[in-house]
Write an enzyme that holds these catalytic residues in place. Structure first.
Site, mmCIF file in Angstrom:
data_model
loop_
_atom_site.group_PDB
_atom_site.id
_atom_site.type_symbol
_atom_site.label_atom_id
_atom_site.label_comp_id
_atom_site.label_asym_id
_atom_site.label_seq_id
_atom_site.Cartn_x
_atom_site.Cartn_y
_atom_site.Cartn_z
ATOM 1 N N HIS A 113 6.142 -31.259 9.964
ATOM 2 C CA HIS A 113 5.775 -29.914 9.493
ATOM 3 C C HIS A 113 4.727 -29.994 8.383
ATOM 4 C CE1 HIS A 113 8.632 -28.217 12.145
ATOM 5 N NE2 HIS A 113 9.686 -28.734 11.531
ATOM 6 N N THR B 210 2.350 -1.930 9.047
ATOM 7 C CA THR B 210 2.726 -2.892 10.094
ATOM 8 C C THR B 210 2.916 -4.302 9.564
ATOM 9 O OG1 THR B 210 0.409 -3.372 10.500
ATOM 10 C CG2 THR B 210 1.423 -1.633 11.859
ATOM 11 N N CYS C 159 2.870 -3.465 3.991
ATOM 12 C CA CYS C 159 2.059 -2.313 4.391
ATOM 13 C C CYS C 159 2.763 -1.670 5.588
ATOM 14 C CB CYS C 159 0.615 -2.724 4.679
ATOM 15 S SG CYS C 159 0.389 -3.912 6.014
ATOM 16 N N GLY D 287 -2.305 -5.823 8.224
ATOM 17 C CA GLY D 287 -3.432 -5.827 7.281
ATOM 18 C C GLY D 287 -3.176 -6.743 6.099
ATOM 19 N N HIS E 17 10.182 -24.290 8.699
ATOM 20 C CA HIS E 17 9.138 -25.027 9.412
ATOM 21 C C HIS E 17 7.736 -24.759 8.863
ATOM 22 C CE1 HIS E 17 11.400 -25.936 13.463
ATOM 23 N NE2 HIS E 17 12.115 -26.233 12.389
ATOM 24 N N ASP F 66 0.876 -1.168 0.000
ATOM 25 C CA ASP F 66 0.000 0.000 0.000
ATOM 26 C C ASP F 66 0.918 1.225 0.000
ATOM 27 O OD1 ASP F 66 0.910 0.208 2.595
ATOM 28 O OD2 ASP F 66 -1.076 0.213 3.529
HETATM 29 C C1 RB5 Z 1 -2.066 2.513 6.524
HETATM 30 O O1 RB5 Z 1 -2.095 3.703 7.214
HETATM 31 C C2 RB5 Z 1 -1.878 1.346 7.478
HETATM 32 O O2 RB5 Z 1 -3.008 1.150 8.250
HETATM 33 C C3 RB5 Z 1 -1.517 0.092 6.706
HETATM 34 O O3 RB5 Z 1 -0.370 0.318 5.971
HETATM 35 C C4 RB5 Z 1 -1.234 -1.172 7.506
HETATM 36 O O4 RB5 Z 1 -0.338 -0.901 8.533
HETATM 37 C C5 RB5 Z 1 -2.403 -1.924 7.939
HETATM 38 O O5 RB5 Z 1 -2.292 -2.993 8.564
#
Ligand code: RB5
Length: 147
Positions: free
Chosen positions: A134, A67, A65, A70, A98, A8
């Site tokens: 596994h 974190t 993305c 998502g 694994h 993203d």
């Molecule tokens: C975008 O602001 C952020 O929410 C997205 O990149 C991600 O971290 C979602 O899990």
């Protein structure tokens, strides 16, 4: 090996870094977008990679993305996809050895470029152990998606 990649807006710059790493490793990379860092919804791009890995169009994928959370949610909805959010080299190694992960997920707001580079290299240089225990455990997970 054919590797598809998408991000993203938060993962856009790290996507460009990852593309160069994959090219240096000698693999084919297919960039499924986005083409700018304008704000987008990660499910719209995550599904392009996950669907292609699920149906065999690509051998593996990378999703990025902010974190990584998502993109993990999206990718793990798809049959035959084992998407692993990795925050260090050990997780990248285990995700392959694994867990036979076929999609690497990264959080661009969590990782620096040097750590992301190491994680990508470890992930794509580590084979699945193919040990019975596994395979048995992973097949139980893949079966869950069919119900
Ligand atoms: C975008 O602001 C952020 O929410 C997205 O990149 C991600 O971290 C979602 O899990």
């Amino acid at each position: 090996m054919k590797i598809a990649i998408a991000s993203d807006h938060a993962g856009f710059d790290m996507k460009l870094l990852a593309i160069n790493i994959i090219k240096d490793l000698g693999f084919e990379i297919i960039d499924l977008g986005p083409t700018t860092n304008n704000s987008v919804d990660y499910p719209d791009y995550g599904k392009l990679v996950a669907k292609g890995v699920s149906n065999g169009a690509y051998d593996k994928g990378i999703l990025i993305c902010g974190t990584g959370l998502g993109m993990s949610y999206v990718a793990n909805k798809y049959e035959s996809v084992l998407a692993a959010l990795c925050t260090n080299e050990f997780m990248a190694k285990m995700a392959r050895a694994h867990n036979n992960a076929n999609i690497l997920v990264l959080g661009a707001r969590v990782l620096g470029d040097d750590l992301a580079t190491s994680i990508i290299n470890v992930f794509f240089n580590t084979p699945f152990s193919n040990e019975e225990r596994h395979n048995r455990r992973l097949n139980k997970i893949l079966d869950l998606k069919k119900n």
